[in-house]
Design an enzyme around this catalytic site. Structure first.
Site, PDB file in Angstrom:
ATOM      1  CE  LYS A   1      -0.410   0.088   5.056  1.00 14.78           C
ATOM      2  NZ  LYS A   1      -1.329   0.158   6.214  1.00 14.78           N
TER       3      LYS A   1
ATOM      4  NE  ARG B   1      -6.899   0.821  10.534  1.00 16.94           N
ATOM      5  CZ  ARG B   1      -5.645   0.470  10.248  1.00 16.94           C
ATOM      6  NH1 ARG B   1      -4.648   1.327  10.456  1.00 16.94           N
ATOM      7  NH2 ARG B   1      -5.376  -0.742   9.789  1.00 16.94           N
TER       8      ARG B   1
ATOM      9  CE1 TYR C   1      13.513  31.705   3.655  1.00 14.32           C
ATOM     10  CE2 TYR C   1      13.442  29.306   3.629  1.00 14.32           C
ATOM     11  CZ  TYR C   1      13.284  30.520   2.993  1.00 14.32           C
ATOM     12  OH  TYR C   1      12.884  30.553   1.674  1.00 14.32           O
TER      13      TYR C   1
ATOM     14  CG  MET D   1       9.297  23.418  -0.614  1.00 14.98           C
ATOM     15  SD  MET D   1       8.038  24.418  -1.432  1.00 14.98           S
ATOM     16  CE  MET D   1       7.169  25.110  -0.018  1.00 14.98           C
TER      17      MET D   1
END
Length: 348
Positions: free
Chosen positions: A34, A127, A243, A291
């Site tokens: 998965k 669940r 930053y 990022m």
């Protein structure tokens, strides 16, 4: 030539399959692939698992099962997604079967579809699944599905053998087995099976994270994350970088930049904590992870174009997903599945 990529080790994957088989020789594995094979790329992993004798696979969604069949899989279990009535012939042709995860499937008419099913019983995870105490519903499901019911399964909330939860959940599962038809595939445990006692009634189990190298001694991590240096410079004393200037140089410092950041799945919480590997050995990550870029303090002989191991091993060191996870307060599952698909996966 890529400037960032993830390597999938066929040898380590083979090692893990062999270890799992040695540990649980009487149970057939249903490989859990998965979430794009836990971030490893199912298109890369599934053919390799097939080469290593794995013939059964599990995913969460039907669309992923259809995709898996394109990679050569011929037996695929959908763990938690209702079937579509207009797709039944396609499911049958591609070897796709479905877990019954809600008693409402009875009233919705889904259980009358001409496909194979596994009854998923909730014994404590709470669940998904048909609750173990709904015995009348379970009997009715078994009656309606008839010989299209191929298996019965569950998912344990705690698979460790000394867990009281395990004892309670196994007792509940046994109660359901006592009213279920005989001759079904039976599977309720995942990679924790490598630790706990084998369930004598089980025929299969669902290894997930263990296939990819985590959770048991002797397993070898399959995925490495690498990048090339794209920029280098000397940072003078007193200067900070990235930053917020969360790191400041106290002496002339050779800094290299790699084109990987939190947009690629390299967690921002690794800032000023992570290490990496190079031809010169360990590198220390410095400054805030951005990022698309991350900076490291490096010896001067590490230069533009050099390979940096962000996750993996190198001569004299290693920094795997479980070590990353410990630094940022999560689990290796999240680290692996967070690596952005834009990072190419390469079989090595």
């Amino acid at each position: 030539m890529w400037n960032k990529w993830a390597e999938v080790s066929r040898m380590n994957l083979k090692n893990n399959v062999e270890l799992i088989r040695q540990k649980l020789p009487d149970l057939e594995p249903i490989a859990v692939v998965k979430d794009d094979a836990y971030g490893h790329d199912a298109a890369v992993v599934v053919p390799e698992l097939l080469k290593n004798g794995i013939t059964k696979f599990a995913v969460v969604y039907a669309k992923d099962a259809l995709m898996l069949s394109e990679f050569g899989a011929e037996w695929i279990l959908v763990l938690d997604d209702p079937p579509l009535s207009n797709m039944c012939s396609e499911y049958e042709k591609r070897g796709i079967r479905f877990c019954i995860t809600d008693s409402k499937w009875l009233s919705d008419g889904l259980l009358e579809l001409p496909i194979k099913f596994h009854l998923f019983v909730d014994v404590g995870m709470h669940r998904e699944g048909v609750p173990w105490y709904e015995t009348n519903t379970i009997r009715e499901i078994c009656k309606v599905v008839g010989n299209r019911l191929e298996g019965i399964c569950s998912h344990l909330s705690n698979g460790l053998s000394d867990s009281q939860a395990l004892a309670t959940e196994e007792e509940r599962f046994r109660e359901v087995l006592s009213i279920a038809p005989e001759g079904l595939m039976v599977h309720l445990s995942n990679s924790a099976s490598l630790y706990n006692a084998k369930f004598p009634y089980a025929t299969h189990f669902r290894p997930g994270i263990s296939l990819y190298g985590y959770g048991y001694p002797g397993l070898k991590p399959v995925l490495s994350l690498k990048a090339r240096v794209i920029h280098e410079h000397i940072l003078e004393p007193g200067e900070g970088l990235s930053y917020g200037w969360t790191w400041r140089a106290t002496e002339p410092t050779h800094v290299v930049t790699v084109p990987v950041g939190y947009g690629d799945g390299y967690n921002r919480k690794l800032s000023n904590k992570a290490i990496a590997g190079s031809k010169a050995g360990n590198l220390q990550q410095i400054g805030t992870v951005t990022m698309d870029f991350t900076m490291f303090e490096a010896p001067k002989n590490v230069t533009v174009g050099d390979e940096i191991v962000l996750m993996g091993e190198w001569e004299g060191g290693h920094f795997w997903a479980d070590e990353m996870a410990q630094l940022v307060g999560t689990i290796p599952y999240e680290v692996l599945t967070s690596i952005n698909p834009r990072v190419p996966r390469v079989l090595v």
